[in-house]
Design a protein around this motif. Sequence first.
Motif, PDB file in Angstrom:
ATOM      1  N   VAL A  12      -4.676   5.168  -3.244  1.00 24.91           N
ATOM      2  CA  VAL A  12      -4.773   3.761  -2.866  1.00 24.91           C
ATOM      3  C   VAL A  12      -5.821   3.135  -3.765  1.00 24.91           C
ATOM      4  O   VAL A  12      -6.966   3.592  -3.814  1.00 24.91           O
ATOM      5  CB  VAL A  12      -5.154   3.616  -1.381  1.00 24.91           C
ATOM      6  CG1 VAL A  12      -5.376   2.150  -1.025  1.00 24.91           C
ATOM      7  CG2 VAL A  12      -4.082   4.231  -0.496  1.00 24.91           C
ATOM      8  N   ARG A  13      -5.415   2.089  -4.475  1.00 26.27           N
ATOM      9  CA  ARG A  13      -6.329   1.441  -5.428  1.00 26.27           C
ATOM     10  C   ARG A  13      -6.470  -0.039  -5.094  1.00 26.27           C
ATOM     11  O   ARG A  13      -5.495  -0.746  -4.887  1.00 26.27           O
ATOM     12  CB  ARG A  13      -5.805   1.612  -6.852  1.00 26.27           C
ATOM     13  CG  ARG A  13      -6.697   0.962  -7.892  1.00 26.27           C
ATOM     14  CD  ARG A  13      -6.456   1.451  -9.291  1.00 26.27           C
ATOM     15  NE  ARG A  13      -5.204   0.984  -9.865  1.00 26.27           N
ATOM     16  CZ  ARG A  13      -4.902   1.119 -11.162  1.00 26.27           C
ATOM     17  NH1 ARG A  13      -5.733   1.721 -11.988  1.00 26.27           N
ATOM     18  NH2 ARG A  13      -3.762   0.684 -11.608  1.00 26.27           N
ATOM     19  N   ALA A  14      -7.717  -0.495  -5.047  1.00 31.03           N
ATOM     20  CA  ALA A  14      -8.013  -1.905  -4.827  1.00 31.03           C
ATOM     21  C   ALA A  14      -7.905  -2.640  -6.163  1.00 31.03           C
ATOM     22  O   ALA A  14      -8.536  -2.250  -7.141  1.00 31.03           O
ATOM     23  CB  ALA A  14      -9.413  -2.066  -4.241  1.00 31.03           C
ATOM     24  N   GLU A  15      -7.105  -3.682  -6.195  1.00 32.50           N
ATOM     25  CA  GLU A  15      -6.837  -4.384  -7.453  1.00 32.50           C
ATOM     26  C   GLU A  15      -7.968  -5.294  -7.917  1.00 32.50           C
ATOM     27  O   GLU A  15      -8.044  -5.630  -9.091  1.00 32.50           O
ATOM     28  CB  GLU A  15      -5.549  -5.198  -7.329  1.00 32.50           C
ATOM     29  CG  GLU A  15      -4.320  -4.334  -7.162  1.00 32.50           C
ATOM     30  CD  GLU A  15      -3.062  -5.156  -7.033  1.00 32.50           C
ATOM     31  OE1 GLU A  15      -3.105  -6.252  -6.421  1.00 32.50           O
ATOM     32  OE2 GLU A  15      -2.037  -4.704  -7.560  1.00 32.50           O
ATOM     33  N   GLU A  40      -1.238  -0.055  -4.532  1.00 34.35           N
ATOM     34  CA  GLU A  40      -2.285  -0.991  -4.926  1.00 34.35           C
ATOM     35  C   GLU A  40      -2.333  -2.150  -3.930  1.00 34.35           C
ATOM     36  O   GLU A  40      -1.300  -2.706  -3.571  1.00 34.35           O
ATOM     37  CB  GLU A  40      -2.034  -1.507  -6.333  1.00 34.35           C
ATOM     38  CG  GLU A  40      -2.137  -0.412  -7.368  1.00 34.35           C
ATOM     39  CD  GLU A  40      -1.969  -0.910  -8.782  1.00 34.35           C
ATOM     40  OE1 GLU A  40      -2.930  -0.791  -9.553  1.00 34.35           O
ATOM     41  OE2 GLU A  40      -0.875  -1.412  -9.092  1.00 34.35           O
ATOM     42  N   PHE A  41      -3.546  -2.458  -3.500  1.00 31.93           N
ATOM     43  CA  PHE A  41      -3.747  -3.559  -2.560  1.00 31.93           C
ATOM     44  C   PHE A  41      -4.573  -4.650  -3.229  1.00 31.93           C
ATOM     45  O   PHE A  41      -5.509  -4.365  -3.981  1.00 31.93           O
ATOM     46  CB  PHE A  41      -4.466  -3.080  -1.301  1.00 31.93           C
ATOM     47  CG  PHE A  41      -3.601  -2.242  -0.392  1.00 31.93           C
ATOM     48  CD1 PHE A  41      -2.429  -2.737   0.132  1.00 31.93           C
ATOM     49  CD2 PHE A  41      -3.979  -0.956  -0.061  1.00 31.93           C
ATOM     50  CE1 PHE A  41      -1.642  -1.974   0.981  1.00 31.93           C
ATOM     51  CE2 PHE A  41      -3.209  -0.183   0.783  1.00 31.93           C
ATOM     52  CZ  PHE A  41      -2.042  -0.692   1.307  1.00 31.93           C
ATOM     53  N   ASP A  42      -4.259  -5.888  -2.921  1.00 27.50           N
ATOM     54  CA  ASP A  42      -4.967  -7.044  -3.453  1.00 27.50           C
ATOM     55  C   ASP A  42      -6.215  -7.280  -2.606  1.00 27.50           C
ATOM     56  O   ASP A  42      -6.223  -8.098  -1.685  1.00 27.50           O
ATOM     57  CB  ASP A  42      -4.052  -8.267  -3.439  1.00 27.50           C
ATOM     58  CG  ASP A  42      -4.727  -9.486  -4.046  1.00 27.50           C
ATOM     59  OD1 ASP A  42      -5.662  -9.320  -4.847  1.00 27.50           O
ATOM     60  OD2 ASP A  42      -4.309 -10.613  -3.709  1.00 27.50           O
ATOM     61  N   CYS A  43      -7.259  -6.485  -2.901  1.00 30.83           N
ATOM     62  CA  CYS A  43      -8.523  -6.605  -2.173  1.00 30.83           C
ATOM     63  C   CYS A  43      -9.632  -5.989  -3.020  1.00 30.83           C
ATOM     64  O   CYS A  43      -9.384  -5.447  -4.091  1.00 30.83           O
ATOM     65  CB  CYS A  43      -8.429  -5.908  -0.811  1.00 30.83           C
ATOM     66  SG  CYS A  43      -8.187  -4.127  -0.900  1.00 30.83           S
ATOM     67  N   VAL A  47     -10.991  -0.872   0.829  1.00 34.16           N
ATOM     68  CA  VAL A  47      -9.624  -1.139   1.277  1.00 34.16           C
ATOM     69  C   VAL A  47      -9.486  -0.972   2.783  1.00 34.16           C
ATOM     70  O   VAL A  47      -8.891  -1.817   3.456  1.00 34.16           O
ATOM     71  CB  VAL A  47      -8.615  -0.224   0.543  1.00 34.16           C
ATOM     72  CG1 VAL A  47      -7.213  -0.429   1.065  1.00 34.16           C
ATOM     73  CG2 VAL A  47      -8.678  -0.464  -0.951  1.00 34.16           C
ATOM     74  N   ALA A  48     -10.014   0.085   3.328  1.00 34.98           N
ATOM     75  CA  ALA A  48      -9.849   0.340   4.763  1.00 34.98           C
ATOM     76  C   ALA A  48     -10.468  -0.761   5.630  1.00 34.98           C
ATOM     77  O   ALA A  48      -9.949  -1.071   6.705  1.00 34.98           O
ATOM     78  CB  ALA A  48     -10.454   1.688   5.129  1.00 34.98           C
ATOM     79  N   THR A  57      -1.035   2.290   7.910  1.00 36.08           N
ATOM     80  CA  THR A  57       0.356   2.573   7.561  1.00 36.08           C
ATOM     81  C   THR A  57       0.453   3.671   6.515  1.00 36.08           C
ATOM     82  O   THR A  57       1.278   4.578   6.609  1.00 36.08           O
ATOM     83  CB  THR A  57       1.058   1.290   7.065  1.00 36.08           C
ATOM     84  OG1 THR A  57       1.042   0.322   8.127  1.00 36.08           O
ATOM     85  CG2 THR A  57       2.491   1.559   6.639  1.00 36.08           C
ATOM     86  N   VAL A  58      -0.410   3.618   5.519  1.00 31.40           N
ATOM     87  CA  VAL A  58      -0.439   4.648   4.474  1.00 31.40           C
ATOM     88  C   VAL A  58      -0.774   6.010   5.091  1.00 31.40           C
ATOM     89  O   VAL A  58      -0.126   7.019   4.790  1.00 31.40           O
ATOM     90  CB  VAL A  58      -1.446   4.293   3.359  1.00 31.40           C
ATOM     91  CG1 VAL A  58      -1.631   5.444   2.394  1.00 31.40           C
ATOM     92  CG2 VAL A  58      -1.024   3.037   2.637  1.00 31.40           C
TER      93      VAL A  58
END
Length: 64
Positions: A12-15, A40-43, A47-48, A57-58
């Motif tokens: 999981v990578r924060a963008e 990848e999440f837009d944050c 992330v958590a 969900t992941v």
Amino acid sequence: TLPPPTIPTTLVRAERTDPPYVTDELVTALAASPGFELIEFDCDHMVAQALPAETATVIRKALG
């Protein structure tokens, strides 16, 4: 050191993190394994805390 290709790996990578903690080179190396998934999440980097429902969900998917 990368995980063995027999171990499914989700990254999981924060963008928005600059500079990124996870480099494109690492993603490329991990992508050579058949069980690799990049999400990848837009944050920013936490992330958590930024996206707890999406993170859950992941985790649920990984526990399958």
